[in-house]
Motif scaffolding. Structure first.
Motif, PDB file in Angstrom:
ATOM      1  N   THR A  92       0.828  -1.212   0.000  1.00 26.95           N
ATOM      2  CA  THR A  92       0.000   0.000   0.000  1.00 26.95           C
ATOM      3  C   THR A  92       0.857   1.255   0.000  1.00 26.95           C
ATOM      4  OG1 THR A  92      -1.780  -1.166   1.179  1.00 26.95           O
ATOM      5  CG2 THR A  92      -1.802   1.240   1.239  1.00 26.95           C
ATOM      6  N   CYS A  93       1.870   1.298   0.842  1.00 28.51           N
ATOM      7  CA  CYS A  93       2.744   2.473   0.909  1.00 28.51           C
ATOM      8  C   CYS A  93       3.512   2.679  -0.390  1.00 28.51           C
ATOM      9  CB  CYS A  93       3.711   2.331   2.085  1.00 28.51           C
ATOM     10  SG  CYS A  93       2.944   2.473   3.713  1.00 28.51           S
ATOM     11  N   VAL A  94       3.995   1.609  -0.987  1.00 33.10           N
ATOM     12  CA  VAL A  94       4.774   1.731  -2.224  1.00 33.10           C
ATOM     13  C   VAL A  94       3.915   2.289  -3.356  1.00 33.10           C
ATOM     14  CG1 VAL A  94       5.927   0.395  -4.023  1.00 33.10           C
ATOM     15  CG2 VAL A  94       6.444  -0.056  -1.635  1.00 33.10           C
ATOM     16  N   LEU A  95       2.667   1.837  -3.468  1.00 35.39           N
ATOM     17  CA  LEU A  95       1.821   2.270  -4.573  1.00 35.39           C
ATOM     18  C   LEU A  95       1.153   3.615  -4.321  1.00 35.39           C
ATOM     19  CD1 LEU A  95       0.118  -1.086  -5.637  1.00 35.39           C
ATOM     20  CD2 LEU A  95       2.075   0.072  -6.668  1.00 35.39           C
ATOM     21  N   ARG A  96       1.003   4.010  -3.065  1.00 41.58           N
ATOM     22  CA  ARG A  96       0.362   5.296  -2.761  1.00 41.58           C
ATOM     23  C   ARG A  96       1.353   6.435  -2.592  1.00 41.58           C
ATOM     24  NH1 ARG A  96      -4.036   4.174  -5.092  1.00 41.58           N
ATOM     25  NH2 ARG A  96      -5.609   3.008  -3.903  1.00 41.58           N
ATOM     26  N   LEU A  97       2.632   6.145  -2.419  1.00 40.26           N
ATOM     27  CA  LEU A  97       3.621   7.188  -2.177  1.00 40.26           C
ATOM     28  C   LEU A  97       3.699   8.216  -3.300  1.00 40.26           C
ATOM     29  CD1 LEU A  97       5.836   8.244  -0.300  1.00 40.26           C
ATOM     30  CD2 LEU A  97       7.457   6.742  -1.488  1.00 40.26           C
ATOM     31  N   PRO A  98       3.673   7.842  -4.602  1.00 37.10           N
ATOM     32  CA  PRO A  98       3.771   8.870  -5.652  1.00 37.10           C
ATOM     33  C   PRO A  98       2.641   9.883  -5.626  1.00 37.10           C
ATOM     34  CG  PRO A  98       4.207   6.693  -6.554  1.00 37.10           C
ATOM     35  CD  PRO A  98       3.675   6.480  -5.179  1.00 37.10           C
ATOM     36  N   GLY A  99       1.515   9.557  -5.015  1.00 40.99           N
ATOM     37  CA  GLY A  99       0.411  10.500  -4.958  1.00 40.99           C
ATOM     38  C   GLY A  99       0.754  11.787  -4.244  1.00 40.99           C
ATOM     39  N   ILE A 100       1.782  11.768  -3.412  1.00 41.15           N
ATOM     40  CA  ILE A 100       2.176  12.977  -2.685  1.00 41.15           C
ATOM     41  C   ILE A 100       2.579  14.080  -3.653  1.00 41.15           C
ATOM     42  CG2 ILE A 100       3.874  13.913  -1.079  1.00 41.15           C
ATOM     43  CD1 ILE A 100       3.915  11.270   0.344  1.00 41.15           C
ATOM     44  N   TRP A 101       3.271  13.721  -4.750  1.00 40.14           N
ATOM     45  CA  TRP A 101       3.709  14.753  -5.685  1.00 40.14           C
ATOM     46  C   TRP A 101       2.910  14.777  -6.988  1.00 40.14           C
ATOM     47  CZ3 TRP A 101       7.066  10.610  -4.458  1.00 40.14           C
ATOM     48  CH2 TRP A 101       7.257   9.661  -5.462  1.00 40.14           C
ATOM     49  N   THR A 102       2.206  13.702  -7.332  1.00 35.01           N
ATOM     50  CA  THR A 102       1.456  13.707  -8.595  1.00 35.01           C
ATOM     51  C   THR A 102       0.099  14.383  -8.466  1.00 35.01           C
ATOM     52  OG1 THR A 102       0.544  11.507  -8.133  1.00 35.01           O
ATOM     53  CG2 THR A 102       2.597  11.613  -9.399  1.00 35.01           C
ATOM     54  N   ILE A 103      -0.560  14.240  -7.324  1.00 36.13           N
ATOM     55  CA  ILE A 103      -1.923  14.767  -7.195  1.00 36.13           C
ATOM     56  C   ILE A 103      -1.937  16.290  -7.268  1.00 36.13           C
ATOM     57  CG2 ILE A 103      -3.888  14.965  -5.617  1.00 36.13           C
ATOM     58  CD1 ILE A 103      -3.258  12.155  -4.649  1.00 36.13           C
ATOM     59  N   GLY A 104      -0.949  16.940  -6.666  1.00 35.74           N
ATOM     60  CA  GLY A 104      -0.913  18.396  -6.689  1.00 35.74           C
ATOM     61  C   GLY A 104      -0.142  18.981  -7.851  1.00 35.74           C
ATOM     62  N   ALA A 105       0.300  18.167  -8.791  1.00 40.53           N
ATOM     63  CA  ALA A 105       1.083  18.669  -9.928  1.00 40.53           C
ATOM     64  C   ALA A 105       0.196  19.500 -10.857  1.00 40.53           C
ATOM     65  CB  ALA A 105       1.714  17.507 -10.685  1.00 40.53           C
ATOM     66  N   SER A 106       0.838  20.380 -11.590  1.00 38.04           N
ATOM     67  CA  SER A 106       0.091  21.298 -12.458  1.00 38.04           C
ATOM     68  C   SER A 106      -0.604  20.568 -13.603  1.00 38.04           C
ATOM     69  CB  SER A 106       1.037  22.369 -13.008  1.00 38.04           C
ATOM     70  OG  SER A 106       2.097  21.765 -13.749  1.00 38.04           O
ATOM     71  N   TRP A 107      -0.078  19.425 -14.041  1.00 45.26           N
ATOM     72  CA  TRP A 107      -0.676  18.744 -15.177  1.00 45.26           C
ATOM     73  C   TRP A 107      -2.039  18.137 -14.848  1.00 45.26           C
ATOM     74  CZ3 TRP A 107      -1.732  13.587 -14.607  1.00 45.26           C
ATOM     75  CH2 TRP A 107      -1.035  12.880 -13.614  1.00 45.26           C
ATOM     76  N   THR A 108      -2.373  18.050 -13.560  1.00 48.70           N
ATOM     77  CA  THR A 108      -3.689  17.523 -13.183  1.00 48.70           C
ATOM     78  C   THR A 108      -4.767  18.602 -13.177  1.00 48.70           C
ATOM     79  OG1 THR A 108      -3.243  17.859 -10.821  1.00 48.70           O
ATOM     80  CG2 THR A 108      -2.590  15.744 -11.779  1.00 48.70           C
ATOM     81  N   ASP A 109      -4.401  19.874 -13.360  1.00 50.29           N
ATOM     82  CA  ASP A 109      -5.393  20.951 -13.301  1.00 50.29           C
ATOM     83  C   ASP A 109      -6.462  20.798 -14.373  1.00 50.29           C
ATOM     84  OD1 ASP A 109      -3.939  21.964 -11.233  1.00 50.29           O
ATOM     85  OD2 ASP A 109      -2.925  23.515 -12.417  1.00 50.29           O
ATOM     86  N   ASP A 110      -6.047  20.393 -15.567  1.00 48.03           N
ATOM     87  CA  ASP A 110      -6.986  20.295 -16.677  1.00 48.03           C
ATOM     88  C   ASP A 110      -7.824  19.021 -16.641  1.00 48.03           C
ATOM     89  OD1 ASP A 110      -5.859  22.661 -17.554  1.00 48.03           O
ATOM     90  OD2 ASP A 110      -4.416  21.654 -18.876  1.00 48.03           O
ATOM     91  N   ARG A 111      -7.436  18.071 -15.847  1.00 50.52           N
ATOM     92  CA  ARG A 111      -8.126  16.778 -15.830  1.00 50.52           C
ATOM     93  C   ARG A 111      -9.071  16.622 -14.641  1.00 50.52           C
ATOM     94  NH1 ARG A 111      -5.831  12.509 -18.647  1.00 50.52           N
ATOM     95  NH2 ARG A 111      -6.168  11.099 -16.884  1.00 50.52           N
ATOM     96  N   TYR A 112      -8.718  17.176 -13.509  1.00 56.53           N
ATOM     97  CA  TYR A 112      -9.507  16.971 -12.291  1.00 56.53           C
ATOM     98  C   TYR A 112      -9.731  18.310 -11.589  1.00 56.53           C
ATOM     99  CZ  TYR A 112      -7.638  12.306 -13.181  1.00 56.53           C
ATOM    100  OH  TYR A 112      -7.264  11.128 -13.776  1.00 56.53           O
ATOM    101  N   GLY A 113     -10.870  18.423 -10.926  1.00 51.72           N
ATOM    102  CA  GLY A 113     -11.194  19.632 -10.199  1.00 51.72           C
ATOM    103  C   GLY A 113     -10.420  19.737  -8.895  1.00 51.72           C
ATOM    104  N   ASP A 114     -10.427  20.946  -8.329  1.00 49.48           N
ATOM    105  CA  ASP A 114      -9.681  21.182  -7.089  1.00 49.48           C
ATOM    106  C   ASP A 114     -10.234  20.354  -5.932  1.00 49.48           C
ATOM    107  OD1 ASP A 114      -8.056  22.968  -8.393  1.00 49.48           O
ATOM    108  OD2 ASP A 114      -9.209  24.745  -7.801  1.00 49.48           O
ATOM    109  N   GLU A 115     -11.550  20.252  -5.842  1.00 48.07           N
ATOM    110  CA  GLU A 115     -12.143  19.480  -4.743  1.00 48.07           C
ATOM    111  C   GLU A 115     -11.748  18.008  -4.833  1.00 48.07           C
ATOM    112  OE1 GLU A 115     -16.555  18.317  -2.910  1.00 48.07           O
ATOM    113  OE2 GLU A 115     -16.390  19.656  -4.645  1.00 48.07           O
ATOM    114  N   LEU A 116     -11.775  17.477  -6.035  1.00 45.59           N
ATOM    115  CA  LEU A 116     -11.422  16.069  -6.211  1.00 45.59           C
ATOM    116  C   LEU A 116      -9.954  15.831  -5.874  1.00 45.59           C
ATOM    117  CD1 LEU A 116     -12.836  13.450  -7.144  1.00 45.59           C
ATOM    118  CD2 LEU A 116     -11.860  13.849  -9.408  1.00 45.59           C
TER     119      LEU A 116
END
Length: 365
Positions: A92-116
């Motif tokens: 679980t830790c190995v697969l969830r760790l990248p979310g720390i830097w990918t979820i808030g990355a700028s490339w996610t702005d166009d794909r997902y809303g701020d609340e999500l």
């Protein structure tokens, strides 16, 4: 070593929390996709998959859901509960760790809303905390068995260990070979995104980048291959988790090959595409073989050796057989009755009411 009751309950609760979180994201994606089949096509990597909204999950999330649900029951009932909790928390830790830097990355702005994205980031930290808590619970909640009736952890048998070593070792080596291929062929501007995520290699909101997932699965496959050959206790739960990922990866790859008719024109494909199809079949076979080999109950671990298969009242030894004429080391009157001795048992010399001799132990796996 066995797991205490308090640690079992704690591990089951933590696993349930993780399972509910993954299930919630999958339900969200089913609603966002408009059709569950569209989500399955997206997970399988169909090029014509067009969900109404970008899903936040990938096929690895579905496997994690099954892993967490199985961990609930294993924590409450299994003899390898401690190892199961530790390896579940680790994966679980190995697969969830990248979310720390990918979820808030700028490339996610166009794909997902701020609340999500905020919900996903909070969920990532909760998943990491729960994964670490599972590792601590499984490692610190162990104790020595109070009596001889306690179910001890089981090691994989020799046949299961060799089978696991072969299929998982081959799968791990193939994954590493593909990553070397990616390093040599991907453009320098694209290669970092393959591991860390980015605009050039988009991924699910809660999922790890493809290069990260591939290297993690390759490393775990090689660890399972080596530890299964050494018949380590944790090789069974960790191997079954890795087998699940391999099986789903191979099955979706095969489905993708059939959907795009790559199998029908296999001879016309370039060598690299042929190897991709063959790799999917290898992963599916390795996952199925690993599950079949490791799901079978192995040998109970008692101070590094098997306890044997004797029933109540029969001594547990490493010998191949037991002769009633042998003197029990624990003294007369304990264990199997001594011929001609006093106490409860069948009459000397046998008779009409004599019970049958103890059955021979079943073959080990």
């Amino acid at each position: 070593m066995i797991l205490t009751r308090g640690a079992r309950v704690t591990g089951a609760v933590l696993s349930a929390v993780l399972a509910l979180m993954v299930a919630g994201w999958i339900v969200r994606d089913v609603r966002a996709a408009g059709d569950p089949l569209d989500l399955l096509r997206y997970w399988a990597g169909y090029m014509d998959a067009r969900p109404e909204e970008p899903p936040a999950t990938l096929q690895t999330d579905a496997v994690l859901l099954v892993v967490h649900v199985c961990a609930i029951f294993a924590a409450l009932r299994s003899s390898v509960a401690a190892s199961t909790l530790v390896v579940t928390g680790l994966v679980t830790c190995v697969l969830r760790l990248p979310g720390i830097w990918t979820i808030g990355a700028s490339w996610t702005d166009d794909r997902y809303g701020d609340e999500l994205r905020t919900r996903a980031l909070v969920g990532t930290f909760v998943a990491l905390a729960a994964g670490l808590a599972l590792i601590v619970t499984g490692a610190a909640g162990r104790r020595q068995p109070a009596d001889s009736y306690a179910r001890l952890p089981t090691r994989p048998g020799q046949g299961a260990g060799v089978t696991t070593f072969l299929v998982f070792g081959a799968s791990g080596a193939v994954m590493i070979a593909w990553e070397v291929r990616q390093f040599l062929t991907l453009p320098s501007a694209l290669y970092p995104d393959w591991f860390t995520g980015g605009r050039l290699v988009p991924t699910g909101l809660t999922a790890a980048p493809p290069g990260w997932s591939s290297l993690a699965l390759a490393a775990l496959s090689l660890v399972v291959a080596w530890t299964a050959l050494l018949r380590a206790v944790h090789a069974r739960p960790l191997g079954m988790i890795v087998a699940g990922f391999l099986l789903v990866s191979g099955a979706t790859g095969i489905a993708r090959a059939f959907h795009h008719r790559m199998t029908e024109r296999f001879g016309d494909l370039v060598a690299e595409q042929q190897l991709i199809v063959l790799t999917s079949f290898l992963f599916a076979f390795a996952g199925a073989a690993g599950l079949l080999a490791l799901a079978r109950r192995g040998f109970e671990d008692a101070n590094g050796r098997d306890r044997g298969y004797g029933g109540y009242g029969y001594p547990q030894t490493d010998a191949q057989g037991y002769s009633p004429s042998q003197t029990d080391a624990r003294g007369p009157g304990y264990g199997y009755p001594q011929p001609g001795g006093p106490g409860y048992g069948h009459p000397p010399g046998g008779g009409a009411g004599s019970p049958p001799p103890p059955a021979s132990p079943p073959p080990g796996w």
